[in-house]
Design a protein around this motif. Structure first.
Motif, short mmCIF file in Angstrom:
data_model
loop_
_atom_site.label_atom_id
_atom_site.label_comp_id
_atom_site.label_asym_id
_atom_site.label_seq_id
_atom_site.Cartn_x
_atom_site.Cartn_y
_atom_site.Cartn_z
N GLY A 33 0.82 -1.20 0.00
CA GLY A 33 0.00 0.00 0.00
C GLY A 33 0.85 1.25 0.00
N TYR A 34 0.17 2.38 -0.11
CA TYR A 34 0.86 3.67 -0.10
C TYR A 34 -0.01 4.69 0.62
CZ TYR A 34 -2.44 5.58 -3.44
OH TYR A 34 -3.60 6.03 -4.01
N SER A 35 0.61 5.81 0.96
CA SER A 35 -0.11 6.93 1.57
C SER A 35 0.69 8.20 1.32
CB SER A 35 -0.29 6.70 3.06
OG SER A 35 -0.95 7.78 3.67
N PHE A 36 -0.01 9.31 1.08
CA PHE A 36 0.66 10.61 1.02
C PHE A 36 -0.33 11.70 1.37
CE2 PHE A 36 -0.85 10.28 -3.39
CZ PHE A 36 -1.27 11.58 -3.69
N THR A 37 0.20 12.88 1.64
CA THR A 37 -0.61 14.05 1.95
C THR A 37 -0.80 14.86 0.67
OG1 THR A 37 0.33 14.14 4.17
CG2 THR A 37 -0.79 16.12 3.38
N PRO A 38 -2.05 15.00 0.19
CA PRO A 38 -2.29 15.84 -0.99
C PRO A 38 -1.98 17.30 -0.70
CG PRO A 38 -4.15 14.36 -0.59
CD PRO A 38 -3.26 14.30 0.62
N GLN A 39 -1.89 18.10 -1.74
CA GLN A 39 -1.51 19.51 -1.62
C GLN A 39 -2.43 20.27 -0.67
OE1 GLN A 39 -1.20 21.43 -5.40
NE2 GLN A 39 -0.20 23.23 -4.56
N ALA A 40 -3.72 19.99 -0.66
CA ALA A 40 -4.65 20.71 0.19
C ALA A 40 -4.79 20.10 1.58
CB ALA A 40 -6.03 20.77 -0.47
N GLY A 41 -4.04 19.04 1.87
CA GLY A 41 -4.12 18.38 3.16
C GLY A 41 -4.94 17.10 3.07
N GLY A 42 -5.09 16.44 4.19
CA GLY A 42 -5.80 15.16 4.23
C GLY A 42 -4.86 14.01 3.94
N THR A 43 -5.44 12.89 3.51
CA THR A 43 -4.65 11.69 3.22
C THR A 43 -5.17 11.03 1.96
OG1 THR A 43 -4.24 11.30 5.57
CG2 THR A 43 -3.92 9.44 4.09
N GLN A 44 -4.26 10.64 1.09
CA GLN A 44 -4.58 9.81 -0.07
C GLN A 44 -3.86 8.48 0.14
OE1 GLN A 44 -6.48 9.96 -2.91
NE2 GLN A 44 -5.77 7.88 -3.25
N SER A 45 -4.58 7.37 0.05
CA SER A 45 -3.94 6.07 0.28
C SER A 45 -4.61 5.01 -0.57
CB SER A 45 -4.02 5.68 1.75
OG SER A 45 -5.36 5.57 2.16
N GLY A 46 -3.95 3.88 -0.66
CA GLY A 46 -4.49 2.73 -1.38
C GLY A 46 -3.78 1.48 -0.92
N GLN A 47 -4.47 0.35 -1.04
CA GLN A 47 -3.90 -0.94 -0.65
C GLN A 47 -4.31 -1.99 -1.67
OE1 GLN A 47 -3.78 -2.46 3.54
NE2 GLN A 47 -5.15 -4.01 2.68
N SER A 48 -3.40 -2.88 -1.96
CA SER A 48 -3.64 -3.94 -2.94
C SER A 48 -4.58 -5.00 -2.40
CB SER A 48 -2.31 -4.60 -3.33
OG SER A 48 -1.82 -5.38 -2.23
N LEU A 75 -7.15 8.27 -10.46
CA LEU A 75 -6.95 9.26 -9.42
C LEU A 75 -6.90 10.66 -10.05
CD1 LEU A 75 -4.07 7.48 -7.47
CD2 LEU A 75 -6.49 7.53 -6.85
N SER A 76 -7.11 11.65 -9.26
CA SER A 76 -6.94 13.04 -9.66
C SER A 76 -6.61 13.82 -8.39
CB SER A 76 -8.20 13.58 -10.33
OG SER A 76 -7.98 14.93 -10.73
N VAL A 77 -5.37 13.63 -7.91
CA VAL A 77 -4.97 14.15 -6.61
C VAL A 77 -3.73 15.03 -6.76
CG1 VAL A 77 -4.34 13.52 -4.25
CG2 VAL A 77 -5.82 12.00 -5.57
N PRO A 78 -3.82 16.30 -6.38
CA PRO A 78 -2.66 17.19 -6.45
C PRO A 78 -1.57 16.73 -5.48
CG PRO A 78 -4.68 18.45 -6.02
CD PRO A 78 -5.01 17.00 -5.89
N TRP A 79 -0.37 16.55 -6.00
CA TRP A 79 0.76 16.10 -5.18
C TRP A 79 1.02 17.09 -4.05
CZ3 TRP A 79 3.59 12.82 -2.94
CH2 TRP A 79 4.84 13.15 -2.42
N GLY A 80 1.28 16.53 -2.88
CA GLY A 80 1.64 17.33 -1.72
C GLY A 80 3.00 16.92 -1.18
N ASN A 81 3.01 15.93 -0.25
CA ASN A 81 4.27 15.47 0.34
C ASN A 81 4.04 14.19 1.15
OD1 ASN A 81 3.15 16.30 2.84
ND2 ASN A 81 4.04 18.33 2.61
N ASN A 82 5.08 13.75 1.81
CA ASN A 82 5.05 12.64 2.77
C ASN A 82 4.57 11.31 2.19
OD1 ASN A 82 5.94 14.36 4.85
ND2 ASN A 82 3.84 15.00 5.26
N LEU A 83 5.13 10.92 1.04
CA LEU A 83 4.76 9.64 0.43
C LEU A 83 5.46 8.49 1.15
CD1 LEU A 83 3.44 7.93 -1.82
CD2 LEU A 83 5.43 8.48 -3.25
N THR A 84 4.67 7.50 1.52
CA THR A 84 5.22 6.26 2.07
C THR A 84 4.64 5.08 1.30
OG1 THR A 84 3.47 6.00 3.74
CG2 THR A 84 5.49 7.19 4.42
#
Length: 174
Positions: free
Chosen positions: A86-101, A120-129
């Motif tokens: 799976g993955y997770s990151f913070t979109p540009q406007a905040g919150g969390t975007q994630s997904g799991q197989s 997806l249609s999510v503006p890149w922010g930061n903190n990708l794991t």
């Protein structure tokens, strides 16, 4: 649309797996695929998670449309073992975007699998794991874990600069 590859560059919590072969966990799962030369091991405790940090070469304003997690794994014991990524990151406007197989199965031989999170249609922010988790009390060995990110580049270059300058001028005058 554009694509970029991203390798893991560090570990973060949860950090439950062990380095079985190689110089570091992140080096063990980085490209190229080297199978038994370097890999991490989940142990036989169900639900152990290994999380890595990733710093993709994206800019603010880029819009992520798809994330593919590429994984190469095999079982560490005599029985096939299930796992998810799976993955997770913070979109540009905040919150969390994630997904799991869905569940993948680690079998006798090294096998490559890909989890695709599309539409997806999510503006890149930061903190990708990115993470891997075993879902049974059986060992999973992972030798590769990386991402391919599909995105639409944000506004850059002279046109974007002219727009920003014109907007500032309008605010100063108005």
């Amino acid at each position: 649309m554009a694509t970029t590859s991203a390798e893991v560059n560090g570990t973060t919590t949860p950090n439950d797996w062990t380095l079985a072969a190689g110089v570091s966990k992140q080096a063990a799962v980085s490209s190229p695929d080297d199978d038994a030369t370097s890999y991490i091991d989940s142990s036989n405790t169900s639900g152990t998670v290994q999380t890595f940090t990733v710093t993709p070469p994206l800019n603010q304003g880029d819009t992520i449309t798809q994330i593919d997690i590429n994984v190469r794994a095999k079982r560490g014991g005599t029985l096939d073992a299930n796992y998810v990524v799976g993955y997770s990151f913070t979109p540009q406007a905040g919150g969390t975007q994630s997904g799991q197989s869905a569940t993948f199965t680690a079998a006798t031989n090294w096998n490559s699998s890909t989890f695709t999170h599309a539409d997806l249609s999510v503006p890149w922010g930061n903190n990708l794991t990115v993470n891997v988790r075993n879902t049974q009390g059986r060992r999973v060995l992972v030798t590769t874990l990386n991402l391919t990110i599909t995105y639409t580049p944000g506004p850059t270059g002279p046109a974007a600069g002219v727009f920003a300058h014109a907007h500032r001028m309008q605010l100063a005058v108005g």
